[in-house]
Design an enzyme around this catalytic site. Structure first.
Site, short mmCIF file in Angstrom:
data_model
loop_
_atom_site.label_atom_id
_atom_site.label_comp_id
_atom_site.label_asym_id
_atom_site.label_seq_id
_atom_site.Cartn_x
_atom_site.Cartn_y
_atom_site.Cartn_z
N SER A 67 29.95 40.90 48.47
CA SER A 67 29.34 39.60 48.15
C SER A 67 30.28 38.45 48.50
O SER A 67 29.83 37.40 48.95
CB SER A 67 28.99 39.54 46.66
OG SER A 67 28.07 40.54 46.33
N HIS A 70 29.85 37.92 52.04
CA HIS A 70 28.58 37.25 52.34
C HIS A 70 28.57 35.78 51.95
O HIS A 70 27.79 35.01 52.47
CB HIS A 70 27.42 38.00 51.66
CG HIS A 70 27.06 39.27 52.37
ND1 HIS A 70 26.46 40.32 51.74
CD2 HIS A 70 27.23 39.64 53.66
CE1 HIS A 70 26.27 41.30 52.61
NE2 HIS A 70 26.73 40.91 53.78
N HIS A 94 35.76 38.62 41.54
CA HIS A 94 35.17 39.14 40.30
C HIS A 94 35.48 40.61 40.06
O HIS A 94 34.99 41.19 39.10
CB HIS A 94 33.66 38.93 40.32
CG HIS A 94 32.99 39.60 41.48
ND1 HIS A 94 32.85 39.00 42.70
CD2 HIS A 94 32.45 40.83 41.60
CE1 HIS A 94 32.25 39.82 43.53
NE2 HIS A 94 32.01 40.96 42.90
N GLU A 95 36.28 41.25 40.91
CA GLU A 95 36.62 42.67 40.72
C GLU A 95 38.10 42.70 40.39
O GLU A 95 38.92 42.83 41.28
CB GLU A 95 36.36 43.46 42.00
CG GLU A 95 34.95 43.33 42.52
CD GLU A 95 34.74 44.11 43.82
OE1 GLU A 95 35.72 44.60 44.41
OE2 GLU A 95 33.58 44.21 44.23
N CYS A 127 19.05 35.45 24.98
CA CYS A 127 17.73 35.25 25.61
C CYS A 127 16.85 36.50 25.40
O CYS A 127 17.30 37.52 24.88
CB CYS A 127 17.90 34.97 27.10
SG CYS A 127 18.43 36.41 28.05
N CYS A 130 18.25 39.67 27.29
CA CYS A 130 19.43 40.24 26.62
C CYS A 130 19.01 40.95 25.33
O CYS A 130 19.51 42.03 25.01
CB CYS A 130 20.45 39.15 26.30
SG CYS A 130 21.39 38.59 27.74
N CYS A 138 19.63 38.81 32.45
CA CYS A 138 19.78 37.68 31.52
C CYS A 138 19.16 36.40 32.10
O CYS A 138 19.37 36.06 33.26
CB CYS A 138 21.27 37.45 31.24
SG CYS A 138 21.60 35.94 30.29
N GLU A 187 34.67 47.38 38.33
CA GLU A 187 33.43 46.59 38.52
C GLU A 187 32.55 47.18 39.62
O GLU A 187 31.37 47.48 39.36
CB GLU A 187 33.78 45.11 38.78
CG GLU A 187 32.59 44.18 38.63
CD GLU A 187 31.78 43.99 39.90
OE1 GLU A 187 30.67 43.44 39.82
OE2 GLU A 187 32.23 44.40 41.00
N ILE A 217 30.35 49.77 47.67
CA ILE A 217 29.38 50.27 46.70
C ILE A 217 28.88 51.66 47.10
O ILE A 217 28.69 52.54 46.25
CB ILE A 217 28.20 49.29 46.55
CG1 ILE A 217 28.71 47.93 46.04
CG2 ILE A 217 27.12 49.85 45.63
CD1 ILE A 217 29.36 47.96 44.67
N ARG A 242 35.33 53.40 57.59
CA ARG A 242 34.67 53.70 56.32
C ARG A 242 34.22 55.15 56.24
O ARG A 242 34.22 55.74 55.15
CB ARG A 242 33.49 52.74 56.12
CG ARG A 242 33.98 51.32 55.87
CD ARG A 242 32.87 50.32 55.71
NE ARG A 242 33.41 49.10 55.11
CZ ARG A 242 32.68 48.04 54.77
NH1 ARG A 242 31.38 48.04 54.98
NH2 ARG A 242 33.24 46.99 54.21
ZN LIG Z 1 31.11 42.63 43.71
ZN LIG Z 2 20.71 36.40 28.20
#
Ligand SMILES: [Zn+2]
Ligand SMILES: [Zn+2]
Length: 385
Positions: A67, A70, A94-95, A127, A130, A138, A187, A217, A242
């Site tokens: 991501s 991307h 984020h990982e 919410c 969730c 979410c 993650e 992934i 890979r």
């Molecule tokens: Zn990711």
């Molecule tokens: Zn939520």
């Protein structure tokens, strides 16, 4: 302090009407419709202070995700490829893994010095989705490194409710450094776990599993399928680098895409077909459409790769096979993070070979350029490892 910031121009495509809220917040659901000329660069960013329920984590390592690529890459008109929820400028990443160095007054579940990783999906817990336990759907979702400051930085602040401790992995490996590297893989492993064992609830040891696309992934899916007792794990991937990693992880067969692929795949299953098919290539018209002969009865197709547009599927064949397609995104809820950490700590889940090379934070632009060829599995930034 330093962070890797992504900047892009706000230029909605012809015909795309941004809502008032989107214009005001610059937080958009369909990034590829709005963001143009994305660029990443090391920048001086604010030193985060923890909110009441937050901890500040000193980042040890942060992987580069598909991501992230991307968001960095664009189409012929200069628009970002990433089609999802985004807000820029923002520190991406984020990982990650790191050490808790500061803690808000109400934090109870983690302590200073703990080695942790954290969920990227910042679900609200209030919410309707969730409250049904559907955290990945979410209604008020924020995403670390997409809409709020991420982990390609020296520090990040996150709510304690997203944090998971890595102590068990450190205990098994006897090395904090190794635990923190594996911790930064939790993650992406959890994204695969969510698709293959949570969205799909049909897994049984002895299943035959096909993984289409051996990016991070897909490779995470290979590693998990092996750890979960699949009797046959086959990966299909065009990039030689890979394919090599898929072999190292223990895939029984690793194939290149080809016209007679379905024939070969069917042969590998002795005509029985696959019980689990993981679409991690983001090319479902190429990977799923030609596959109908290779589905076993009750086959589960787990769709994780991101792609725009329509996918023609012969649903008649799916009916005959009693097959099901599961769409999956995210990794939150259902005990996924702690299960992945347990598997890494037990030594049953082998994921280390996914990491090809470590780069310093400042060298992130070099790593991003190298990943354009899609030969490496995981390039990781080391910050304070
Ligand atoms: Zn990711
Ligand atoms: Zn939520």
């Amino acid at each position: 302090v330093i962070g890797i910031e992504l900047h892009a121009d706000w230029e909605p495509r012809n015909g795309y009407v941004a809502t008032g809220a989107e214009q005001l917040s610059r937080r958009v659901n369909k990034g590829s419709m709005v963001w143009r000329n994305p660029q990443i660069r090391p920048a001086v960013v604010p030193d985060p202070a923890p909110g009441e329920h937050q901890v500040v984590i000193e980042i040890a390592a942060c992987g580069i995700c598909g991501s992230d690529m991307h968001m960095y890459e664009c189409d012929a008109e200069g628009y970002m490829l990433y089609p999802g929820l985004t807000r820029f400028p923002n520190v991406i990443g984020h990982e990650f893994s790191g050490r808790v160095v500061e803690s808000g007054s109400a934090v109870r579940s983690v302590r200073l010095g703990d080695l942790v990783t954290a969920e990227e999906m910042q679900w609200c817990g209030r919410c309707r989705s969730c409250r049904r336990g559907l955290f990945n759907a979410c209604d008020n979702l924020e995403e670390l490194g997409f809409t709020v400051p991420g982990a390609m930085a020296q520090y990040v602040a996150v709510d304690e409710k997203y944090c998971w401790k890595l102590a068990d992995i450190a205990e098994r490996t006897g090395s904090e450094r190794e635990a923190l590297q594996l911790g930064a893989l939790v993650e992406p492993l959890s994204v695969a776990y969510n698709a293959v064992f949570v969205r799909n609830q049909h897994h049984q040891p002895g299943n035959y599993c096909l993984v289409q696309g051996a990016g991070p992934i897909g490779l995470a899916s290979v590693a998990l399928a092996l750890a979960a007792g699949c009797a046959l794990v086959v990966a299909v991937e065009p990039a030689v680098g890979r394919r090599r990693v898929a072999k190292e992880l223990g895939a029984h067969y690793v194939l290149e895409p080809a016209d007679d692929l379905d024939e070969n795949l069917l042969h590998l299953t002795r005509g029985q077909g696959f019980d689990i098919v993981v679409e991690a290539a983001g090319a479902p018209t190429l990977t799923l459409t030609p596959l109908e002969r290779c589905l076993s009865p009750n086959a589960a197709i787990c769709h994780i790769g991101r792609s725009n547009g329509l996918t023609p599927l012969n649903l008649e064949a799916y009916q005959r096979r009693s097959a099901q397609v599961y769409a999956a995104q995210g990794h939150a809820g259902n005990g996924i993070f702690p299960s992945v950490i347990r598997l890494l700590a037990s030594g049953q889940l082998i994921a280390g070979p996914m990491i090809n090379e470590l780069f310093s934070l400042e060298d992130a632009p070099i790593a991003f350029r190298r990943l354009r060829s899609r030969q490496d599995a995981k390039l990781m930034l080391h910050v304070n490892l």
